[in-house]
Design a protein around this motif. Sequence first.
Motif, mmCIF file in Angstrom:
data_model
loop_
_atom_site.group_PDB
_atom_site.id
_atom_site.type_symbol
_atom_site.label_atom_id
_atom_site.label_comp_id
_atom_site.label_asym_id
_atom_site.label_seq_id
_atom_site.Cartn_x
_atom_site.Cartn_y
_atom_site.Cartn_z
ATOM 1 N N ASP A 1 36.975 57.369 31.340
ATOM 2 C CA ASP A 1 37.772 57.975 32.447
ATOM 3 C C ASP A 1 37.999 56.751 33.376
ATOM 4 O OD1 ASP A 1 39.289 58.757 34.504
ATOM 5 O OD2 ASP A 1 38.151 60.301 35.071
ATOM 6 N N GLN B 1 31.884 56.323 29.226
ATOM 7 C CA GLN B 1 32.862 56.547 30.478
ATOM 8 C C GLN B 1 34.090 56.228 30.261
ATOM 9 O OE1 GLN B 1 33.745 58.228 32.997
ATOM 10 N NE2 GLN B 1 32.035 58.361 34.096
ATOM 11 N N GLN C 1 39.348 56.284 36.341
ATOM 12 C CA GLN C 1 38.985 56.401 37.772
ATOM 13 C C GLN C 1 37.608 56.417 38.100
ATOM 14 O OE1 GLN C 1 41.544 56.071 39.912
ATOM 15 N NE2 GLN C 1 43.255 55.655 38.614
ATOM 16 N N ALA C 2 37.086 57.342 37.121
ATOM 17 C CA ALA C 2 35.676 57.444 37.436
ATOM 18 C C ALA C 2 34.849 56.165 37.218
ATOM 19 C CB ALA C 2 35.040 58.422 36.480
ATOM 20 N N ALA C 3 35.357 55.117 36.309
ATOM 21 C CA ALA C 3 34.535 53.898 36.002
ATOM 22 C C ALA C 3 34.910 53.182 37.268
ATOM 23 C CB ALA C 3 35.113 53.351 34.975
ATOM 24 N N ASP D 1 35.238 54.251 40.494
ATOM 25 C CA ASP D 1 34.525 54.721 41.445
ATOM 26 C C ASP D 1 33.166 54.256 41.487
ATOM 27 O OD1 ASP D 1 36.666 56.447 42.647
ATOM 28 O OD2 ASP D 1 36.161 58.237 41.449
ATOM 29 N N LEU D 2 32.422 54.300 40.219
ATOM 30 C CA LEU D 2 31.125 53.665 40.018
ATOM 31 C C LEU D 2 31.178 52.258 40.295
ATOM 32 C CD1 LEU D 2 28.136 54.260 38.851
ATOM 33 C CD2 LEU D 2 29.375 53.859 36.788
#
Length: 241
Positions: free
Chosen positions: A211, A209, A213-215, A217-218
Amino acid sequence: MHPQPAGSEDPDRRGVLVSFEGISGTGKSHLTRLVAPRLDAPLLVEEFSSRRTRADLGSRIISALAAAADGDRFLRGGFPASETLLLLAVQLHTWETIRAPLHTGRTVLEGRSLHSVAVYQAAALHPRDDTAALEQARALMREATAWRPAPDITILLTDHVGTALGRAEQRDGRPISAAERAVHERCARLFTELAANDPRVRHLDRAAQPDPQAAADLITTWVTTAHPQPWPSPALEGVPA
């Protein structure tokens, strides 16, 4: 008026304690900064090795260790048992400073908590025996959590060691030696082994992962859906926050 002692509080009325763990360069500080605005005014506690310019007790201990280590990245001054006890004291001091905000319902994001002390100090105490180091790390976790609670959630960040250390070198403007790299590689394995089967640990592989920003979010989802359990801490029972 003091909050209730640890171990007797209502877990539904307190904030979530979150720690970020992993070797240098996995993105602990960066992801903490990305996660913070997604939460409701969390308290950010920077990792203990960065607290050298403040006047509080924990910072003074870190400053003394850094001076004795004479530039060593791992705060090693040649007395690993003494250094381990001092770093555990820093963790206890951190807990005493964040108890009150947690009891008011505030989320706390803690950089480098108990797992980092357990892993890096176990590696220092047993430099040539991985099995003994893992057992030492587990023992240090048991000792530490007799005095302060473990975080409700520990975010273990991993990555390819070379990639992570490349980020650390770029950030610090200082090359990582072969000996230092060997310590990080060993500690990366110890982090994973220590965290195995621990329901409080959430593993985030930055290689899978990348990214941020995605990390973030998670991680935010993990924090906002957490259900804190009561904190047993017999050594501090009745000690005011």
